[in-house]
Design an enzyme around this catalytic site. Sequence first.
Site, PDB file in Angstrom:
ATOM      1  N   GLY A  56      37.126  48.010 -10.295  1.00  9.35           N
ATOM      2  CA  GLY A  56      36.403  48.843 -11.045  1.00  9.35           C
ATOM      3  C   GLY A  56      35.029  48.399 -11.002  1.00  9.35           C
TER       4      GLY A  56
ATOM      5  CD  GLU B  17      32.361  49.689  -8.724  1.00  6.49           C
ATOM      6  OE1 GLU B  17      32.953  48.746  -8.111  1.00  6.49           O
ATOM      7  OE2 GLU B  17      31.275  49.905  -9.069  1.00  6.49           O
TER       8      GLU B  17
ATOM      9  CD  GLU C  93      35.542  46.381  -7.326  1.00 11.29           C
ATOM     10  OE1 GLU C  93      36.695  46.121  -7.764  1.00 11.29           O
ATOM     11  OE2 GLU C  93      34.763  45.762  -8.215  1.00 11.29           O
TER      12      GLU C  93
ATOM     13  N   PRO D 259      35.923  49.649 -26.003  1.00 10.88           N
ATOM     14  CG  PRO D 259      35.391  48.943 -28.108  1.00 10.88           C
ATOM     15  CD  PRO D 259      36.422  49.718 -27.230  1.00 10.88           C
TER      16      PRO D 259
ATOM     17  CD  GLU E  55      43.276  35.556  -4.311  1.00  8.28           C
ATOM     18  OE1 GLU E  55      44.364  35.556  -3.738  1.00  8.28           O
ATOM     19  OE2 GLU E  55      42.493  34.354  -4.788  1.00  8.28           O
TER      20      GLU E  55
END
Length: 179
Positions: free
Chosen positions: A73, A89, A93, A109, A144
């Site tokens: 993310g 993302e 990623e 939060p 990784e």
Amino acid sequence: MTRESNASITHCPQCGSEALTWPSPKHFTCADCGFVLYLNIAAAVAVIIECQGKILLGVRRHEPKKGMLDLPGGFVDQGESAEQAVCRELKEELAIELHDELRYLFSFPNKYLYRGIEYDTLDLIYLVHLNEFPQFTAGDDLAEALWVDRNTLDYQKIGFDSLRQALRRYREGSPAPGK
């Protein structure tokens, strides 16, 4: 960002004056020119990808929390929905493309310390259940990626409190497939 973490902000961004006041922890004003800056939270997304009782976690490549475990993310870009951010993302990623499989779970939060400034974020957590392990390549912010058994997660290795909370809540509220 909080008032305490912004002690390094000593001059007005508009006029350069040192006449800053903090009427509340979430905004400051300049007594000389009237400039006001609100310190709103940043939106971030993370996705729990589960397949056959395992959860896909990444190892952070950079600070903050370099070397710690993380969910795939990142931050939501301007003009982007949270769902678009998750898809972007995942592609950046892990080189995974998912769209219809996403399901929103909950939010937490978080505090994100970056280069000496603590940012307040709101982490929106999504879920993807897969039947088969996807092909992926760790990249971008992940050194990784690895599959971890959902029942043996070591929460102390997860870098961010919000994601530890999310994984605990998910694991406690969601039985393993087939149970």
